[in-house]
Scaffold this motif. Structure first.
Motif, PDB file in Angstrom:
ATOM      1  N   SER A  67      40.635  15.173  -1.378  1.00 45.42           N
ATOM      2  CA  SER A  67      41.623  15.347  -0.324  1.00 45.42           C
ATOM      3  C   SER A  67      41.047  16.188   0.807  1.00 45.42           C
ATOM      4  O   SER A  67      40.100  16.939   0.613  1.00 45.42           O
ATOM      5  CB  SER A  67      42.881  16.024  -0.885  1.00 45.42           C
ATOM      6  N   THR A  68      41.624  16.046   1.983  1.00 49.17           N
ATOM      7  CA  THR A  68      41.272  16.895   3.116  1.00 49.17           C
ATOM      8  C   THR A  68      42.564  17.367   3.771  1.00 49.17           C
ATOM      9  O   THR A  68      43.644  16.851   3.507  1.00 49.17           O
ATOM     10  CB  THR A  68      40.415  16.148   4.156  1.00 49.17           C
ATOM     11  N   GLN A  69      42.437  18.336   4.640  1.00 50.52           N
ATOM     12  CA  GLN A  69      43.608  18.928   5.262  1.00 50.52           C
ATOM     13  C   GLN A  69      44.334  17.930   6.165  1.00 50.52           C
ATOM     14  O   GLN A  69      43.724  17.030   6.742  1.00 50.52           O
ATOM     15  CB  GLN A  69      43.197  20.150   6.070  1.00 50.52           C
ATOM     16  N   LEU A  83      42.017   7.316   7.770  1.00 51.03           N
ATOM     17  CA  LEU A  83      40.590   7.155   8.053  1.00 51.03           C
ATOM     18  C   LEU A  83      40.023   8.432   8.677  1.00 51.03           C
ATOM     19  O   LEU A  83      38.919   8.868   8.315  1.00 51.03           O
ATOM     20  CB  LEU A  83      40.377   5.971   8.995  1.00 51.03           C
ATOM     21  N   MET A  84      40.755   9.032   9.578  1.00 59.84           N
ATOM     22  CA  MET A  84      40.303  10.273  10.208  1.00 59.84           C
ATOM     23  C   MET A  84      40.128  11.375   9.177  1.00 59.84           C
ATOM     24  O   MET A  84      39.145  12.128   9.205  1.00 59.84           O
ATOM     25  CB  MET A  84      41.302  10.693  11.283  1.00 59.84           C
ATOM     26  N   MET A 220      29.435  14.003  -0.636  1.00 63.04           N
ATOM     27  CA  MET A 220      30.785  13.445  -0.535  1.00 63.04           C
ATOM     28  C   MET A 220      30.794  11.948  -0.256  1.00 63.04           C
ATOM     29  O   MET A 220      31.819  11.288  -0.452  1.00 63.04           O
ATOM     30  CB  MET A 220      31.548  14.158   0.587  1.00 63.04           C
ATOM     31  N   SER A 221      29.683  11.393   0.186  1.00 62.33           N
ATOM     32  CA  SER A 221      29.658  10.011   0.669  1.00 62.33           C
ATOM     33  C   SER A 221      30.175   9.007  -0.355  1.00 62.33           C
ATOM     34  O   SER A 221      30.944   8.098  -0.011  1.00 62.33           O
ATOM     35  CB  SER A 221      28.238   9.640   1.102  1.00 62.33           C
ATOM     36  N   ASP A 222      29.792   9.155  -1.604  1.00 64.59           N
ATOM     37  CA  ASP A 222      30.191   8.190  -2.634  1.00 64.59           C
ATOM     38  C   ASP A 222      31.676   8.232  -2.945  1.00 64.59           C
ATOM     39  O   ASP A 222      32.238   7.264  -3.473  1.00 64.59           O
ATOM     40  CB  ASP A 222      29.402   8.432  -3.924  1.00 64.59           C
ATOM     41  N   TYR A 223      32.325   9.330  -2.614  1.00 66.11           N
ATOM     42  CA  TYR A 223      33.740   9.492  -2.935  1.00 66.11           C
ATOM     43  C   TYR A 223      34.665   8.996  -1.827  1.00 66.11           C
ATOM     44  O   TYR A 223      35.892   8.996  -1.993  1.00 66.11           O
ATOM     45  CB  TYR A 223      34.047  10.968  -3.202  1.00 66.11           C
ATOM     46  N   LYS A 226      37.586   6.389  -2.416  1.00 68.74           N
ATOM     47  CA  LYS A 226      38.663   6.986  -3.205  1.00 68.74           C
ATOM     48  C   LYS A 226      39.452   7.988  -2.374  1.00 68.74           C
ATOM     49  O   LYS A 226      40.689   8.035  -2.444  1.00 68.74           O
ATOM     50  CB  LYS A 226      38.067   7.668  -4.440  1.00 68.74           C
ATOM     51  N   ILE A 227      38.754   8.790  -1.597  1.00 67.45           N
ATOM     52  CA  ILE A 227      39.427   9.755  -0.732  1.00 67.45           C
ATOM     53  C   ILE A 227      40.332   9.031   0.261  1.00 67.45           C
ATOM     54  O   ILE A 227      41.474   9.441   0.511  1.00 67.45           O
ATOM     55  CB  ILE A 227      38.389  10.623   0.011  1.00 67.45           C
ATOM     56  N   TYR A 228      39.830   7.940   0.828  1.00 70.59           N
ATOM     57  CA  TYR A 228      40.643   7.176   1.775  1.00 70.59           C
ATOM     58  C   TYR A 228      41.940   6.708   1.127  1.00 70.59           C
ATOM     59  O   TYR A 228      43.032   6.815   1.724  1.00 70.59           O
ATOM     60  CB  TYR A 228      39.867   5.976   2.318  1.00 70.59           C
TER      61      TYR A 228
END
Length: 237
Positions: A67-69, A83-84, A220-223, A226-228
C-alpha cells in the motif's frame, strides 16, 4: 591552487549564483577562507543546504509493502488514482513522498521544484546527478514541461510563469498527464479498465524506470501489479 584576480572574480560570480539557487547565506570571511580550496567550499555549500532543508531520517520508508499513502488531490478517475499510488510504491515509498528528493532527503519548500542535482552513486547512471523530486520523482525539466501543459494554477504571466510544487499540484499535473491519450499514444484509463496493468507499466517504464520494465528496477518493482490491485480496491470503495 592559486587563482588570478580575474579567475577569482569569475569564481565569486559563480558562487553568488549558487548561493542564490540554494538560498544560503555566507559571510565574506567564509568565502575568503575557501579561496584556496574551492572543492571544499562547494562541498560545504551542499552540506549546508541539505542540513537546512532536510530531516534526519533520510530513508524513512513506508512499512506497508502492498500500500501507499492516499493522494492529496481529491476526486478523479479511481483507476488513474490507483495507478498514481502504484507509481509511488517504487519511486517514493516514504513517509513524506511529496517532500522527498533523490537520495532520500526531505525538503520543506515546495513553492517550486527543488532543482537539486544529487550525485548518483549506484546503478546505470552512476557518476551523473539527478534532480528527481516529489511523489513521482520528476526531474526538473520534466516537471517544467508537464507543468506548462497541465498545472491548474500557474503564477505569473507568459514567460514568467511559475509552477508551485505543492502536493496537490504534483498530483494534479501527473493525473492530467496520465489521462492524456495524446501524450502516451493510447488511452491509459481504458487499458486499466481492461485489466491491462502490465501493459501500462511497460508503457510508463520509459518515464518511471523503476516500474519493472525500465533500467532501474528495485525491490518494489515485482510487487507493483499486486499493489495496483490493492490501491484500486481502496479507490473504488
Amino acid at each position: 591552487m592559486q587563482l588570478s584576480n580575474k579567475a577569482k572574480f569569475l569564481y565569486l560570480g559563480c558562487l553568488i549564483l549558487i548561493l542564490l539557487k540554494l538560498r544560503l547565506d555566507i559571510s565574506k570571511s567564509q568565502v575568503d577562507a575557501h579561496w584556496q580550496t574551492p572543492k571544499q567550499l562547494f562541498s560545504q555549500l551542499f552540506q549546508d543546504w541539505r542540513d537546512k532543508n532536510s530531516h534526519q531520517a533520510p530513508y524513512a520508508y513506508s512499512t506497508n509493502l502492498y500500500s501507499t499513502q492516499p493522494l492529496m488531490m481529491a476526486g478523479g478517475d479511481p483507476y488513474i488514482r490507483a495507478l498514481m499510488r502504484t507509481i509511488t510504491a517504487s519511486e517514493a515509498n516514504v513517509k513524506r513522498p511529496y517532500n522527498v528528493i533523490y537520495g532520500g532527503q526531505y525538503v520543506d519548500d515546495l513553492s517550486h521544484h527543488p532543482e537539486v542535482c544529487v550525485p548518483i552513486v549506484a546503478g546505470p547512471n552512476v557518476g551523473q546527478c539527478s534532480t528527481a523530486a516529489g511523489r513521482y520523482q520528476m526531474l526538473d525539466f520534466t516537471w517544467s514541461k508537464q507543468a506548462q501543459l497541465y498545472h491548474p494554477r500557474p503564477s505569473g504571466i507568459w514567460r514568467w510563469k511559475t509552477y508551485s510544487f505543492e502536493a496537490e499540484y504534483q498530483d494534479a499535473v501527473v493525473y492530467e498527464w496520465l489521462s492524456d491519450s495524446n501524450a502516451w499514444g493510447t488511452d491509459i484509463p481504458q487499458l486499466l479498465r481492461q485489466g491491462k496493468i502490465t501493459q501500462v507499466l511497460k508503457l510508463l517504464s520509459g518515464t518511471w524506470t523503476s516500474l519493472g520494465y525500465g533500467i532501474e528496477t528495485n525491490s518494489m518493482s515485482d510487487y507493483l501489479p499486486k499493489i495496483y490491485q490493492n490501491m484500486l480496491q481502496e479507490e473504488l470503495s
